[in-house]
Design a protein around this motif. Structure first.
Motif, PDB file in Angstrom:
ATOM      1  N   GLY A   7       0.765  -1.195   0.531  1.00  0.00           N
ATOM      2  CA  GLY A   7      -0.150  -0.396   0.012  1.00  0.00           C
ATOM      3  C   GLY A   7       0.629   0.782  -0.017  1.00  0.00           C
ATOM      4  N   SER A   8       0.131   2.537  -0.051  1.00  0.00           N
ATOM      5  CA  SER A   8       1.136   3.735   0.706  1.00  0.00           C
ATOM      6  C   SER A   8       1.643   3.764   1.498  1.00  0.00           C
ATOM      7  N   LEU A   9       2.461   4.892   1.592  1.00  0.00           N
ATOM      8  CA  LEU A   9       3.725   4.946   2.563  1.00  0.00           C
ATOM      9  C   LEU A   9       2.224   6.057   3.921  1.00  0.00           C
ATOM     10  N   GLU A  10       1.161   6.304   3.843  1.00  0.00           N
ATOM     11  CA  GLU A  10       0.307   6.876   4.429  1.00  0.00           C
ATOM     12  C   GLU A  10      -0.261   6.210   4.927  1.00  0.00           C
ATOM     13  N   GLU A  11      -0.871   5.123   4.743  1.00  0.00           N
ATOM     14  CA  GLU A  11      -1.102   3.680   5.018  1.00  0.00           C
ATOM     15  C   GLU A  11      -0.351   3.033   6.054  1.00  0.00           C
ATOM     16  N   GLY A  50       4.352   3.148  -6.933  1.00  0.00           N
ATOM     17  CA  GLY A  50       4.442   4.291  -5.703  1.00  0.00           C
ATOM     18  C   GLY A  50       3.886   3.333  -4.150  1.00  0.00           C
ATOM     19  N   SER A  51       4.021   2.177  -3.860  1.00  0.00           N
ATOM     20  CA  SER A  51       3.599   1.240  -2.912  1.00  0.00           C
ATOM     21  C   SER A  51       5.332   1.311  -2.161  1.00  0.00           C
ATOM     22  N   LYS A  72      10.215  11.280   4.486  1.00  0.00           N
ATOM     23  CA  LYS A  72       8.220  11.662   3.842  1.00  0.00           C
ATOM     24  C   LYS A  72       7.892  11.100   4.155  1.00  0.00           C
TER      25      LYS A  72
END
Length: 75
Positions: A7-11, A50-51, A72
């Motif tokens: 998933g994304s870095l935000e998750e 983007g993962s 980040k």
């Protein structure tokens, strides 16, 4: 945690920081996770664009820096 790498870095950051109450605790959790992660154990086959795994592979291949990755994570 393997699913979080896709998933994304935000998750990932949201998941890691969930138990932290103060900003210093959040920074500590993120730093420890990044420092303890074994890049040599990453699956290098076709990471999703983007993962987190794609970003970690860039670290492993020396096309990104730990400091940049940490920045980040903290945004």
């Amino acid at each position: 945690t393997t699913d979080l790498l896709e998933g994304s870095l935000e998750e990932l950051v949201r998941f890691l920081c969930k138990p932290a109450k103060k900003d210093i605790e959040k920074v500590r959790v993120l730093f420890l996770w990044l420092a303890a992660f074994d890049l040599s154990e990453l699956d290098e086959e076709d990471p999703p664009e983007g993962s987190v795994r794609e970003l970690l592979l860039k670290l492993h291949r020396s096309s990104a820096s730990y400091s940049g990755f940490f920045i980040k994570m903290c945004r």
